[in-house]
Design a protein around this motif. Sequence first.
Motif, PDB file in Angstrom:
ATOM      1  N   GLY A 199      -4.909  -8.934  -7.084  1.00  0.00           N
ATOM      2  CA  GLY A 199      -3.574  -9.272  -6.614  1.00  0.00           C
ATOM      3  C   GLY A 199      -2.583  -8.211  -7.042  1.00  0.00           C
ATOM      4  O   GLY A 199      -2.741  -7.021  -6.739  1.00  0.00           O
ATOM      5  N   ASP A 200      -1.553  -8.653  -7.761  1.00  0.00           N
ATOM      6  CA  ASP A 200      -0.551  -7.697  -8.263  1.00  0.00           C
ATOM      7  C   ASP A 200      -0.911  -7.171  -9.641  1.00  0.00           C
ATOM      8  O   ASP A 200      -0.179  -6.348 -10.196  1.00  0.00           O
ATOM      9  CB  ASP A 200       0.830  -8.384  -8.318  1.00  0.00           C
ATOM     10  N   LYS A 201      -2.003  -7.636 -10.188  1.00  0.00           N
ATOM     11  CA  LYS A 201      -2.379  -7.223 -11.540  1.00  0.00           C
ATOM     12  C   LYS A 201      -3.591  -6.294 -11.500  1.00  0.00           C
ATOM     13  O   LYS A 201      -4.309  -6.227 -10.509  1.00  0.00           O
ATOM     14  CB  LYS A 201      -2.705  -8.455 -12.388  1.00  0.00           C
ATOM     15  N   ILE A 202      -3.798  -5.597 -12.585  1.00  0.00           N
ATOM     16  CA  ILE A 202      -4.980  -4.749 -12.768  1.00  0.00           C
ATOM     17  C   ILE A 202      -5.717  -5.273 -13.986  1.00  0.00           C
ATOM     18  O   ILE A 202      -5.160  -5.322 -15.089  1.00  0.00           O
ATOM     19  CB  ILE A 202      -4.597  -3.277 -12.963  1.00  0.00           C
TER      20      ILE A 202
ATOM     21  N   GLY B 204     -15.671  -4.406  -1.275  1.00  0.00           N
ATOM     22  CA  GLY B 204     -14.288  -4.721  -0.951  1.00  0.00           C
ATOM     23  C   GLY B 204     -13.367  -4.710  -2.143  1.00  0.00           C
ATOM     24  O   GLY B 204     -12.142  -4.629  -1.979  1.00  0.00           O
ATOM     25  N   ASP B 205     -13.915  -4.808  -3.377  1.00  0.00           N
ATOM     26  CA  ASP B 205     -13.069  -4.706  -4.565  1.00  0.00           C
ATOM     27  C   ASP B 205     -12.438  -3.317  -4.638  1.00  0.00           C
ATOM     28  O   ASP B 205     -13.043  -2.321  -4.226  1.00  0.00           O
ATOM     29  CB  ASP B 205     -13.882  -4.962  -5.827  1.00  0.00           C
ATOM     30  N   GLU B 206     -11.220  -3.270  -5.165  1.00  0.00           N
ATOM     31  CA  GLU B 206     -10.517  -1.998  -5.331  1.00  0.00           C
ATOM     32  C   GLU B 206     -10.530  -1.617  -6.797  1.00  0.00           C
ATOM     33  O   GLU B 206     -10.016  -2.350  -7.644  1.00  0.00           O
ATOM     34  CB  GLU B 206      -9.079  -2.100  -4.816  1.00  0.00           C
ATOM     35  N   VAL B 207     -11.135  -0.472  -7.102  1.00  0.00           N
ATOM     36  CA  VAL B 207     -11.204   0.021  -8.468  1.00  0.00           C
ATOM     37  C   VAL B 207     -10.192   1.141  -8.638  1.00  0.00           C
ATOM     38  O   VAL B 207      -9.874   1.874  -7.695  1.00  0.00           O
ATOM     39  CB  VAL B 207     -12.620   0.524  -8.818  1.00  0.00           C
TER      40      VAL B 207
END
Length: 392
Positions: free
Chosen positions: A340-343, A367-370
């Motif tokens: 979401g808006d967090k890392i 699909g995950d964003e690293v």
Amino acid sequence: MFAKLSPRLRLVLAAGAIGAVALGAWFLFTDDAPRPGAVATSQTVALGDIEDSVTAVGTLQPLQFVDVGTQVSGQLKKIHVAFGEAVTQGQLLAEIDPTIYQARVNAGSAQLLNLKAQLAQRQAEQVLAGQQFKRQTELLAERATSQDAYEVAEAELQVKRMQIAALEAQIQQSESTLNADKANLSYTQIYAPMSGVVVDIIAKQGQTLNANQTAPIVLRIANLDTMTVYAQVSEADVNKLKTGMTAYFTTLGQPGRKRYGKLRQVIPTPQLVNNVVLYNALFDVENPDHDLFTQMTAQVFFVVAEAKQVPVVPVAALKQGRGGREGGAAARYSVRVKDGDKIVERPVEVGVMTRLNAEVKVGLNVGDEVMIDTPPAAPRPPQQGGNRGPRI
């Protein structure tokens, strides 16, 4: 001087100094913190193929080839084939001037005929000596001849027998020499020992060849149906190679075409090239179109490990975990993932890894964003030559 500043300004300076110290300590003792000046980017986890391989440079040689030489000395009278010509086993390739060898055969044949004639003469004499000895034996029994005449006849018969034995030995020796001369005469005609293609012609027509010390090479025949890759592998990588592992290569003329084979052997004797220790690793590939030639340069890859259609992330996104390898199978790392808006930081296990990418076995989904920290650009060096004024 600090005492002369206003209380408000002194408070601001002290707070700035404390913040700078805290920020430096955070950079120093926090492994997961981005480097100063680094630019954080993200990349989506996607399926892909990954391959860990040992690279090497090699050359191509035919699996089967033979250097056709001459066993006799003399002038190369005629070459009957040309470069690139296909030949069959038993085909006439070249001829050496046969004059000297034909003369030796003729002389040996004449000498053999002479010895055989002498043998026939001695055999006739032996028959006569045998008859005389028989008569002397009969006369001696009747007391009609002397003992001396009987012994002379006996000795004469023995001499004829020994002469025949000597001639028979000379005939065997002469026949042996004649057979050698005939063999040398036959060697003046050079035939193909195998079917293949003429890939090189070393000697020139009209050249005098000397076979007394070493057999001169006339030409080379190769079977181009199967080629062998001789790949030079450094001593740092040779222990990663295993017999039977998959290997492939590309050539300069066909960089997009991969040709596969299985590692046949690693020659244990090294070669020293520019103070680098290299070992030859050999594997064979089929060449049905004969578009691979001798001494072609090959970019070789020995596949140590590979994975097909697996989640792949850049190595730059991985941070070494404290667990190391679990069970000896997969290495444990951590990555920063967008949620979401967090890392958030997430532990992962990776399998096949190269210098650029890694296979994710556990911990991430397609699909995950690293997050990837791109190092800051190096500062540009100042221009040489000092300040320059504007051009007019």
